[in-house]
Motif scaffolding. Sequence first.
Motif, mmCIF file in Angstrom:
data_model
loop_
_atom_site.group_PDB
_atom_site.id
_atom_site.type_symbol
_atom_site.label_atom_id
_atom_site.label_comp_id
_atom_site.label_asym_id
_atom_site.label_seq_id
_atom_site.Cartn_x
_atom_site.Cartn_y
_atom_site.Cartn_z
ATOM 1 N N THR A 474 0.869 -1.333 -0.016
ATOM 2 C CA THR A 474 0.028 0.098 -0.005
ATOM 3 C C THR A 474 1.009 1.280 0.019
ATOM 4 N N SER A 475 1.930 1.334 -1.050
ATOM 5 C CA SER A 475 2.829 2.479 -0.925
ATOM 6 C C SER A 475 3.029 2.572 -2.570
ATOM 7 N N TYR A 476 3.097 3.750 -2.981
ATOM 8 C CA TYR A 476 3.336 3.893 -4.464
ATOM 9 C C TYR A 476 4.226 5.045 -4.766
ATOM 10 N N ARG A 477 4.953 4.956 -5.857
ATOM 11 C CA ARG A 477 5.540 6.050 -6.163
ATOM 12 C C ARG A 477 5.765 5.899 -8.180
ATOM 13 N N ILE A 478 5.376 6.994 -8.508
ATOM 14 C CA ILE A 478 5.175 7.197 -9.861
ATOM 15 C C ILE A 478 6.398 7.726 -10.746
ATOM 16 N N GLU A 479 7.380 6.976 -11.239
ATOM 17 C CA GLU A 479 8.514 7.238 -12.012
ATOM 18 C C GLU A 479 8.356 8.000 -12.849
ATOM 19 N N ASP A 480 9.327 8.928 -13.388
ATOM 20 C CA ASP A 480 9.231 9.972 -14.423
ATOM 21 C C ASP A 480 8.996 9.450 -15.657
ATOM 22 N N SER A 481 9.350 7.988 -16.158
ATOM 23 C CA SER A 481 9.519 7.402 -17.473
ATOM 24 C C SER A 481 8.010 6.959 -17.591
ATOM 25 N N VAL A 482 6.962 7.004 -16.415
ATOM 26 C CA VAL A 482 5.471 6.635 -16.732
ATOM 27 C C VAL A 482 4.698 7.755 -17.536
ATOM 28 N N GLU A 483 4.102 7.351 -18.582
ATOM 29 C CA GLU A 483 3.062 8.405 -19.470
ATOM 30 C C GLU A 483 1.939 8.868 -18.697
ATOM 31 N N VAL A 484 1.653 9.939 -18.362
ATOM 32 C CA VAL A 484 0.483 10.395 -17.971
ATOM 33 C C VAL A 484 -0.803 10.822 -19.169
ATOM 34 N N ALA A 486 -5.278 10.440 -19.284
ATOM 35 C CA ALA A 486 -6.490 10.901 -18.767
ATOM 36 C C ALA A 486 -6.316 11.463 -17.366
ATOM 37 N N LYS A 487 -6.936 12.574 -17.227
ATOM 38 C CA LYS A 487 -7.191 13.003 -15.756
ATOM 39 C C LYS A 487 -8.437 13.168 -15.135
ATOM 40 N N ASP A 488 -8.861 13.244 -13.963
ATOM 41 C CA ASP A 488 -9.981 13.702 -13.634
ATOM 42 C C ASP A 488 -9.575 14.919 -12.676
ATOM 43 N N ALA A 489 -10.834 15.316 -12.006
ATOM 44 C CA ALA A 489 -10.773 16.620 -11.207
ATOM 45 C C ALA A 489 -9.671 16.647 -10.324
ATOM 46 N N ARG A 490 -9.157 15.462 -9.610
ATOM 47 C CA ARG A 490 -8.288 15.303 -8.458
ATOM 48 C C ARG A 490 -6.941 15.180 -9.050
ATOM 49 N N ARG A 491 -6.702 14.018 -10.094
ATOM 50 C CA ARG A 491 -5.578 13.600 -9.995
ATOM 51 C C ARG A 491 -5.467 12.960 -11.566
ATOM 52 N N ALA A 492 -4.126 12.728 -12.203
ATOM 53 C CA ALA A 492 -4.080 11.786 -13.194
ATOM 54 C C ALA A 492 -4.353 10.139 -12.813
ATOM 55 N N ILE A 493 -5.067 9.683 -13.742
ATOM 56 C CA ILE A 493 -5.492 8.438 -13.341
ATOM 57 C C ILE A 493 -5.092 7.379 -14.375
ATOM 58 N N ARG A 509 8.843 -5.907 -14.059
ATOM 59 C CA ARG A 509 8.121 -5.853 -15.508
ATOM 60 C C ARG A 509 6.603 -5.952 -15.200
ATOM 61 N N TYR A 510 6.410 -5.958 -13.851
ATOM 62 C CA TYR A 510 5.106 -5.980 -13.640
ATOM 63 C C TYR A 510 3.892 -4.963 -14.325
ATOM 64 N N PHE A 511 4.376 -3.739 -14.095
ATOM 65 C CA PHE A 511 3.814 -2.613 -15.061
ATOM 66 C C PHE A 511 5.067 -2.134 -15.646
ATOM 67 N N GLY A 512 5.607 -3.158 -16.565
ATOM 68 C CA GLY A 512 6.799 -2.621 -17.222
ATOM 69 C C GLY A 512 6.293 -2.105 -18.813
ATOM 70 N N GLU A 513 7.170 -1.846 -19.635
ATOM 71 C CA GLU A 513 7.152 -1.214 -20.734
ATOM 72 C C GLU A 513 5.744 -1.724 -21.549
ATOM 73 N N ARG A 516 -0.514 -0.712 -19.223
ATOM 74 C CA ARG A 516 -1.449 0.173 -18.898
ATOM 75 C C ARG A 516 -1.900 0.037 -17.375
ATOM 76 N N TRP A 517 -2.087 1.234 -16.609
ATOM 77 C CA TRP A 517 -2.426 0.856 -15.433
ATOM 78 C C TRP A 517 -3.300 2.169 -14.767
#
Length: 703
Positions: A474-484, A486-493, A509-513, A516-517
């Motif tokens: 239950t801990s996450y960070r988004i790498e710079d290599s991840v493409e963002v 669609a967004k909603d009013a609060r955040r990129a989803i 490789r779980y959410f690798g190249e 989509r997530w």
Amino acid sequence: MHPSVAPPLTISIVTPNFNGADYLQDCIISVLKQDVKELEYVVVDGASSDSSEAIINQFSQRLHATIIEPDNGHANAINKGFEKTSGEIMGWLNSDDVLFDGTLSIVQRLFAAYPEVEWITGRASSMNATGDVTNIMPARPWSRLRMLAGDHAYIQQESTFWRRSLWERTGAGLDESLRLAVDIELWMRFFREAELHTLDRYLGCFRVRPGQRSVTQAKAYRAETLQVIQRELDHLEPDYRAAYGRLLPKRPTELSEIERELRNAELSVCDPPILKPRDVNRRMLQMVAHSVQSSSGGPASPDLFRTCDLAHFKDKHAGERCVILGNGPSLNQTDLSLLEGETVFASNGAFLLFDRVSWRPSYYACVDSRVLPDRAPNIMAMLEAEPSMTAFFPARLVDHIGNAPPQPARLHIADGPNRYFVSERAPDSSNLPWSMFSPQPATYLVQPPTVTITLLQLAELMGFSEIILVGCDTSYRIEDSVEVGAKDARRAIALTSTRNDDPNHFDPRYFGEGRRWHMPDLKAMIDQYQQARIALETKGVRVFNATVGGELEVFERIDLAEALARPRMSARTPNAGQVQPAAVQPARQPSALLKTVRNNLTALAAGAAGVFTAAALMATMPTLTAAVAMASGFIALAALGLAGAVAIKTRRIVLSLIKRIEAFERDTARQEIELVELNTRLDEAEFDKLLAAAESRRNRSKP
């Protein structure tokens, strides 16, 4: 359409015509007399040389638009007509066909009541050249799988309607390079995007008349249909082929009626349930009452996505212990050999772990609308390799990005042994904890922000008294290599990884190249975990968190080795079982015996003998097998050389039998129309009464 239910939707109908004056007026009148005000009706004539233009001009003041000019064929005429319209619902009606009374009213109500439905069809029907309805077929389901597998004859075009949004997403036009099978080609595009729902009602009627293209060019139409299907087979999506390739032919084919019966069970796996007019009224009442149950207290209208019955899982593991395996990076610091012999629930990309462990999970789930389609081939391969593993998927995938409608998970994961497609409801705070954790998991599960919540609901259903969480960081960070995306009013989803550098799971490789997530919603996760704990404790279930590190502090922490070494907890007292709804079964089509008999009789009339044998068999024949026996008997008698006067008399009697059968068909169709009209009036009267009662109760409840 009642104003308090939904705003009325505008319907756009186009009629193409070329030298169809004999039937054009009947066609136009059948549309204009429909009891809907929100109608755009366009008639397109390809510069006919008969009296078509004069007929069109008689109605010009009541038409939304007319186009009278040379065109480049049937598809071009329809495309030009639709360009003049803007209605939310669309359909076309050829100039020799008609709409039944009340068609557009029920179509309008259905699309308003079921915003998730994108296209519909009705019961196939036909009339003769003089306008007598001669045949109304039973309602039957359709699917992309059926079409590709050879069960494609035929979705009745004049009974088919769709949303403009679907039309626009799939190219906004008929393929003008085709001469005949333009409807089939359009249906194949529609099937890529949405399920076709059948309404158990006749809507449009196909006229059988001398000289029509569908008769004179039937062979060319079938050939073009097979070309369209071959093109679709050649460009199937990889996950769809992985799911259903075993059921699809290498070359397109057309199944016979007997072949369709024999393959019905395996081809029915993607069938949506058949809707009835009463279902539409119930759904509209639900919209008024703002509740799951109709305000009359009756049953809710059916889920449009076929679900499986989970009742037999109730207390299957009463008093036992299980492990719910998350996919966090802490698994790399966990001695997973300790799970040998344990009942393990896993999820999503857990198969990437299999080369490290000798055991396999007993249960598996994947519920994410981006992960499941993305990983469908891997999931299918895992289930094929591990046939004893039981897997759970949502019956419908709801993409919370944009306005895309739900789609059936069966489009990606094929039915098979130990695979279950479950009903889900969105979480809310109306009745905590049960509006975030299902009190009836055999019937439905509450949609989760993390699949672990789904696994907790399933574990509770099965009667486990102790649940141990492992790898739930239950801990996450988004790498710079991840493409963002669609967004909603609060955040990129909407996120897409560009490298194999996933730091949030046990394998990069779980959410690798290319994967989509969704952006994890930690607050929603914690909130739903807290409600899950309350619900589970109410039911006597203890949950322990044996994750190494991580941020999940809702459940009591424990060391994994210690947890597995302790004596197991005593069984909780199981809840009294409730009767669970049975899985929706696909409608089964009756054999076309009458058609077979008529065809056999027609052949006999051409020169068969054996009149007395024929009469006896006609009186006693109960099955299709007997029909085959009858034909064989006539052939045998003919082989004996019986001819002359007997053959002439046989021909007369057989022709008389054919006329009687045709009269019977007409009477049956007429009675069917009368019955449906009566039921429609009764349903609408009941609906008006219940609607008035619901609105009265709602008004009384207002402060």
